[in-house]
Design a protein around this motif. Structure first.
Motif, PDB file in Angstrom:
ATOM      1  N   MET A   1       0.838  -1.184   0.000  1.00 52.31           N
ATOM      2  CA  MET A   1       0.000   0.000   0.000  1.00 52.31           C
ATOM      3  C   MET A   1       0.882   1.245   0.000  1.00 52.31           C
ATOM      4  O   MET A   1       1.833   1.336   0.768  1.00 52.31           O
ATOM      5  CB  MET A   1      -0.900  -0.037   1.231  1.00 52.31           C
ATOM      6  CG  MET A   1      -1.806   1.135   1.360  1.00 52.31           C
ATOM      7  SD  MET A   1      -3.115   1.030   0.152  1.00 52.31           S
ATOM      8  CE  MET A   1      -4.509   1.299   1.127  1.00 52.31           C
ATOM      9  N   LEU A   2       0.542   2.183  -0.844  1.00 51.21           N
ATOM     10  CA  LEU A   2       1.255   3.455  -0.946  1.00 51.21           C
ATOM     11  C   LEU A   2       1.058   4.270   0.331  1.00 51.21           C
ATOM     12  O   LEU A   2      -0.071   4.413   0.799  1.00 51.21           O
ATOM     13  CB  LEU A   2       0.678   4.214  -2.142  1.00 51.21           C
ATOM     14  CG  LEU A   2       1.463   5.361  -2.738  1.00 51.21           C
ATOM     15  CD1 LEU A   2       2.786   4.866  -3.309  1.00 51.21           C
ATOM     16  CD2 LEU A   2       0.648   5.997  -3.845  1.00 51.21           C
ATOM     17  N   GLN A   3       2.154   4.766   0.926  1.00 54.91           N
ATOM     18  CA  GLN A   3       2.065   5.595   2.122  1.00 54.91           C
ATOM     19  C   GLN A   3       2.741   6.926   1.843  1.00 54.91           C
ATOM     20  O   GLN A   3       3.926   6.967   1.496  1.00 54.91           O
ATOM     21  CB  GLN A   3       2.721   4.893   3.302  1.00 54.91           C
ATOM     22  CG  GLN A   3       1.973   3.644   3.709  1.00 54.91           C
ATOM     23  CD  GLN A   3       2.539   3.038   4.974  1.00 54.91           C
ATOM     24  OE1 GLN A   3       3.298   3.665   5.700  1.00 54.91           O
ATOM     25  NE2 GLN A   3       2.164   1.804   5.235  1.00 54.91           N
ATOM     26  N   ALA A   4       1.985   8.003   1.974  1.00 55.16           N
ATOM     27  CA  ALA A   4       2.478   9.341   1.642  1.00 55.16           C
ATOM     28  C   ALA A   4       3.516   9.824   2.650  1.00 55.16           C
ATOM     29  O   ALA A   4       3.344   9.681   3.851  1.00 55.16           O
ATOM     30  CB  ALA A   4       1.321  10.324   1.586  1.00 55.16           C
ATOM     31  N   ALA A   5       4.589  10.405   2.143  1.00 47.87           N
ATOM     32  CA  ALA A   5       5.595  11.043   2.981  1.00 47.87           C
ATOM     33  C   ALA A   5       5.349  12.550   3.081  1.00 47.87           C
ATOM     34  O   ALA A   5       5.938  13.224   3.907  1.00 47.87           O
ATOM     35  CB  ALA A   5       6.990  10.790   2.423  1.00 47.87           C
TER      36      ALA A   5
END
Length: 130
Positions: A1-5
């Motif tokens: 899953m893409l996790q925003a920085a």
């Protein structure tokens, strides 16, 4: 899953005429230039809008151009800048002889947009929400 920085997305644009594009993004639009980075494939000129970066890539080898314009190609078709003061921005750009592909328009209650093209035909949308 893409996790925003961070809370935004950055955009890279390969350009043909870096001088014209630098002038447009820095002087016409007023985006602050934050960085210039040489890479193995060209030079990246980074501009800031909020927490997003607009990266103009001056490539060592120029790739073929794709058709530009709203709805003229598949894939990414335009870049959206969410702004305040849309009416003033449109007046300022008009005074700088920027042509609008869509003039300031209310597209639904509380949301107004305007669209232009940069000197190389990339479509830019400006959105103001109340």
């Amino acid at each position: 899953m893409l996790q925003a920085a961070k809370d935004s997305i950055d955009v890279g644009i390969f350009v043909k005429d870096i001088r014209t594009m630098l002038n447009f993004y820095q002087d016409t639009l007023g985006l602050p230039k934050t960085e210039e980075v040489p890479t193995s494939f060209g030079t990246i000129h980074r501009f800031r809008h909020g927490t997003s970066d607009i990266k103009l890539m001056d490539p060592k080898t120029s790739p073929a151009a794709a058709p530009n314009g709203f709805g003229k190609r598949l894939g990414i078709g335009y870049i959206t800048f969410v702004v305040t003061g849309l009416t003033d921005l449109c007046a300022d750009l008009s005074n700088k002889a920027v042509k609008f592909t869509i003039p300031e328009t209310e597209i639904r209650p509380g949301t107004r947009i305007a669209m232009i093209q940069d000197p190389e035909g990339n479509v830019l949308e400006f959105v103001e929400r109340s």
